[in-house]
Design a protein around this motif. Structure first.
Motif, PDB file in Angstrom:
ATOM      1  N   UNK A  62       1.732  48.675 -41.369  1.00  0.00           N
ATOM      2  CA  UNK A  62       2.979  47.905 -41.440  1.00  0.00           C
ATOM      3  C   UNK A  62       3.080  46.987 -40.216  1.00  0.00           C
ATOM      4  N   UNK A  63       1.973  46.377 -39.869  1.00  0.00           N
ATOM      5  CA  UNK A  63       1.917  45.560 -38.657  1.00  0.00           C
ATOM      6  C   UNK A  63       2.532  44.188 -38.812  1.00  0.00           C
ATOM      7  N   UNK A  64       2.727  43.727 -40.035  1.00  0.00           N
ATOM      8  CA  UNK A  64       3.102  42.346 -40.256  1.00  0.00           C
ATOM      9  C   UNK A  64       4.436  42.260 -40.975  1.00  0.00           C
ATOM     10  N   UNK A  65       5.389  41.596 -40.356  1.00  0.00           N
ATOM     11  CA  UNK A  65       6.703  41.381 -40.958  1.00  0.00           C
ATOM     12  C   UNK A  65       6.572  40.292 -42.019  1.00  0.00           C
ATOM     13  N   UNK A  66       6.925  40.631 -43.256  1.00  0.00           N
ATOM     14  CA  UNK A  66       6.792  39.694 -44.370  1.00  0.00           C
ATOM     15  C   UNK A  66       8.169  39.538 -45.018  1.00  0.00           C
ATOM     16  N   UNK A  67       8.646  38.295 -45.139  1.00  0.00           N
ATOM     17  CA  UNK A  67       9.993  38.063 -45.658  1.00  0.00           C
ATOM     18  C   UNK A  67      10.112  36.650 -46.226  1.00  0.00           C
ATOM     19  N   UNK A  68      11.238  36.424 -46.888  1.00  0.00           N
ATOM     20  CA  UNK A  68      11.565  35.099 -47.427  1.00  0.00           C
ATOM     21  C   UNK A  68      13.068  35.009 -47.589  1.00  0.00           C
ATOM     22  N   UNK A  69      13.586  33.793 -47.615  1.00  0.00           N
ATOM     23  CA  UNK A  69      15.000  33.545 -47.880  1.00  0.00           C
ATOM     24  C   UNK A  69      15.094  32.627 -49.083  1.00  0.00           C
ATOM     25  N   UNK A  70      15.933  33.009 -50.038  1.00  0.00           N
ATOM     26  CA  UNK A  70      16.048  32.211 -51.256  1.00  0.00           C
ATOM     27  C   UNK A  70      16.906  30.974 -51.030  1.00  0.00           C
ATOM     28  N   UNK A  71      16.603  29.940 -51.806  1.00  0.00           N
ATOM     29  CA  UNK A  71      17.417  28.720 -51.770  1.00  0.00           C
ATOM     30  C   UNK A  71      18.534  28.835 -52.817  1.00  0.00           C
ATOM     31  N   UNK A  72      19.237  27.757 -53.067  1.00  0.00           N
ATOM     32  CA  UNK A  72      20.376  27.759 -53.997  1.00  0.00           C
ATOM     33  C   UNK A  72      19.975  28.134 -55.421  1.00  0.00           C
ATOM     34  N   UNK A  73      18.710  27.910 -55.785  1.00  0.00           N
ATOM     35  CA  UNK A  73      18.241  28.241 -57.144  1.00  0.00           C
ATOM     36  C   UNK A  73      17.566  29.607 -57.216  1.00  0.00           C
ATOM     37  N   UNK A  74      17.569  30.369 -56.120  1.00  0.00           N
ATOM     38  CA  UNK A  74      16.952  31.693 -56.110  1.00  0.00           C
ATOM     39  C   UNK A  74      15.451  31.660 -55.884  1.00  0.00           C
ATOM     40  N   UNK A  75      14.928  30.529 -55.410  1.00  0.00           N
ATOM     41  CA  UNK A  75      13.492  30.388 -55.139  1.00  0.00           C
ATOM     42  C   UNK A  75      13.211  30.611 -53.663  1.00  0.00           C
TER      43      UNK A  75
END
Length: 175
Positions: A62-75
């Protein structure tokens, strides 16, 4: 004349190779990353906008932080360490967080020598409308141990998910 055209051509060629071939170098030990895009919506099809998606490996380091933030369309486009486009291969669970804040925010503990800060704090303490936090995602999607959302990354990919019904669940007060 012919010699200068060749020099210009070579300059342009090497410039293009340099620009295209010199992406940001990954940190030592970071595995290769693959571009991954996500679309996430509620069961009714409405997008889950401005949500934080955290990716938890089902096994392995679990060495790497992996994430994302969605835009207004959920992408969303996934990043590793918030900086590097893509994510490592593997089986990943997806945790979805989207919160709503309502009411008067905690102004912070005032400096006793700041009369305006003391006044703001006293007004906040007396207010019946203190800030409350609500989750707009069902509990099972907010926890790595219960989320049913999973992906298997073997290379570049695009994934679509439904994450429950729209909701508004009050979270415990911190103050």
């Amino acid at each position: 004349m012919n010699m200068s055209k060749n020099k210009v051509f070579l300059f342009i060629l090497f410039s293009m190779i340099f620009i295209m071939g010199c992406g940001e170098k990954l940190p030592e030990g970071m595995p290769p990353l693959f571009p991954v895009s996500i679309h996430i919506a509620y069961e009714d099809g409405s997008p889950i906008s401005n949500a934080l998606l955290s990716f938890k490996p089902e096994s392995g380091p679990r060495n790497w932080s992996v994430a994302a933030t969605t835009d207004a369309e959920g992408n969303a486009k996934v990043r590793t360490h918030g900086r590097y486009i893509g994510m490592p291969t593997g089986n990943w669970k997806i945790v979805v967080q989207k919160e709503l804040l309502e009411g008067i925010a905690f102004p912070g503990t005032p400096d006793p020598n700041d009369p305006e800060g003391v006044k703001a704090y006293d007004e906040w303490k007396k207010s019946p409308n203190k800030q409350k936090t609500f989750s707009l995602v069902e509990e099972k999607y907010r926890n790595a141990s219960s989320t049913p959302l999973q992906i298997k990354v073997e290379g570049k990919g695009s994934f679509e998910f439904k994450a429950g019904k729209p909701c508004k669940i009050k979270l415990p007060d911190l103050m």
